[in-house]
Design an enzyme around this catalytic site. Structure first.
Site, mmCIF file in Angstrom:
data_model
loop_
_atom_site.group_PDB
_atom_site.id
_atom_site.type_symbol
_atom_site.label_atom_id
_atom_site.label_comp_id
_atom_site.label_asym_id
_atom_site.label_seq_id
_atom_site.Cartn_x
_atom_site.Cartn_y
_atom_site.Cartn_z
ATOM 1 C CD GLU A 123 -0.776 3.832 -8.627
ATOM 2 O OE1 GLU A 123 -1.378 4.897 -8.399
ATOM 3 O OE2 GLU A 123 -0.261 3.145 -7.735
ATOM 4 C CG HIS A 147 -3.167 4.817 -5.343
ATOM 5 N ND1 HIS A 147 -1.959 5.259 -5.809
ATOM 6 C CD2 HIS A 147 -3.258 5.291 -4.058
ATOM 7 C CE1 HIS A 147 -1.342 5.976 -4.873
ATOM 8 N NE2 HIS A 147 -2.116 6.010 -3.793
ATOM 9 C CB VAL A 167 -0.965 0.039 1.219
ATOM 10 C CG1 VAL A 167 -1.977 -1.083 1.159
ATOM 11 C CG2 VAL A 167 -0.190 0.022 2.528
ATOM 12 N NE ARG A 223 3.266 7.521 -3.645
ATOM 13 C CZ ARG A 223 2.162 7.761 -2.913
ATOM 14 N NH1 ARG A 223 1.381 6.775 -2.554
ATOM 15 N NH2 ARG A 223 1.845 8.999 -2.565
ATOM 16 C CG ASP A 268 -4.286 0.566 -2.779
ATOM 17 O OD1 ASP A 268 -5.357 0.377 -3.378
ATOM 18 O OD2 ASP A 268 -3.966 1.664 -2.289
#
Ligand SMILES: NC(=O)c1ccc[n+]([C@@H]2O[C@H](COP(=O)([O-])OP(=O)(O)OC[C@H]3O[C@@H](n4cnc5c(N)ncnc54)[C@H](OP(=O)(O)O)[C@@H]3O)[C@@H](O)[C@H]2O)c1
Length: 311
Positions: free
Chosen positions: A261, A280, A230, A232, A256
């Site tokens: 992204e 995310h 969670v 980076r 996540d």
């Protein structure tokens, strides 16, 4: 002094005498009459708008981010001497809760249950005698969880995990005891990884943490271990992770955050076996940002060190 505050979420704080608050739209250029602002609060600003700020705001001295990880702000303001403060503490509980949800989803293989549900299929092996049917990481009771990045979010998560019976160790830049938890440094990992059931990555993105978690780490984990990220995406060597998932050298991963992204549709990572993906979504809910802004405004005007400024 003038402080610009984004309209993208409600932000309440008392504006002290001598301070002018101006609300601004994060998707538009800063209006010319407000380009004399000395401080700006940033949250959900599109990349191009953030990158335009150093030239749009020549008087700027302080950027108050509401995000925990200010990597994108640091990049936009690289080469300037503007002070950048993170939204320290605003995401501790939301992100810790999301991480706990991912860890429990992994333990209970909710991904498999939901996939079967979408096919109207009763997943026989998930029920019945689970001591016989399922091995590996199935409960937090007695599980050894290693949290790499043991700051505000990590410590909050540690409390939740402890309440559920897990044994938590932190990894940070200096070793010792923090909040009653044993903390080691990355240099001590070799002795730790082999007995870890869940490795949680809550690292910030930086030159130092880039691809910090790679093949060596995944190979050292036991085959039943799960990896949860969670922090980076850039902190992970995603090719090494995918290889570890495919070879079964770890049991699974719950991610996540990703190097790119949104995770591109054609990324082979999507097909990684035993992979849980959230978009995310761990943060995005800063808690009481006005309190932090008011305190940092007080500190700024008093010439004190701001909260959330890291070197
Ligand atoms: N997925 C999401 O939606 C979401 C939301 C919020 C935050 N995040 C991510 O979570 C990160 C952590 O947030 P936080 O509020 O907990 O930050 P924090 O309080 O600043 O904690 C960061 C932790 O990482 C450790 N660290 C930094 N560089 C390291 C290195 N090279 N080796 C080992 N440890 C290192 C720090 O060690 P020291 O304590 O020794 O300095 C500290 O324990 C953010 O930077 C952001 O990237 C993600």
């Amino acid at each position: 002094m003038k402080i610009l505050v984004p309209t993208v979420i409600p932000i309440d704080f008392e504006t002290p005498d001598g301070v002018t608050r101006v609300d601004y739209d994060v998707t538009s250029p800063i209006p010319p009459e407000h380009r004399d602002a000395e401080a700006v609060v940033v949250w959900l600003n599109p990349g191009e708008r953030l990158r335009a700020m150093p030239s749009e705001l020549p008087e700027l001295r302080w950027v108050q981010g509401l995000m925990a990880g200010t990597d994108s702000v640091q990049a936009a303001f690289a080469g300037t001497d503007v002070t950048i403060a993170a939204g320290t503490g605003l995401h501790d509980q939301p992100v810790a809760e999301h991480t706990l949800a991912l860890i429990l989803a992994a333990a209970r293989r909710l991904d498999e249950a939901f996939a079967a549900q979408s096919e109207r299929r009763w997943l026989e092996e998930h029920g019945g005698n689970q001591i016989r049917n399922r091995q590996g990481f199935t409960t937090l009771a007695g599980a050894r969880v290693l949290i790499w990045g043991f700051g505000g979010i990590g410590v909050t998560l540690a409390g939740y995990l402890t309440a559920l019976g897990a044994e938590v160790t932190g990894v940070a830049r200096s070793a010792g005891e923090r909040h009653g938890y044993r903390v080691i440094t990355p240099d001590d990992l070799a002795a730790e990884l082999g007995t870890t059931d869940v490795l949680v990555d809550i690292l910030p993105g930086s030159a130092e943490t880039d691809a910090a978690i790679g093949a060596e780490v995944f190979e050292a984990l036991p085959a039943h271990a799960w990896f949860v990220n969670v922090g980076r995406g850039v902190t992970v060597d995603e090719e090494a992770l995918e290889a570890a998932l495919r070879s079964g050298s770890i049991a699974g991963a719950a991610l996540d955050v990703f190097r790119t992204e949104p995770l591109p549709e054609d990324s082979s990572l999507w097909q990684g076996p035993n992979l849980l993906v959230t978009p995310h979504a761990a943060g995005g809910r800063p808690q009481q940002p006005g309190k932090l802004i008011a305190e940092n405004l007080r500190r700024y005007r008093a010439g004190e060190q701001l909260l959330g400024v890291t070197t």
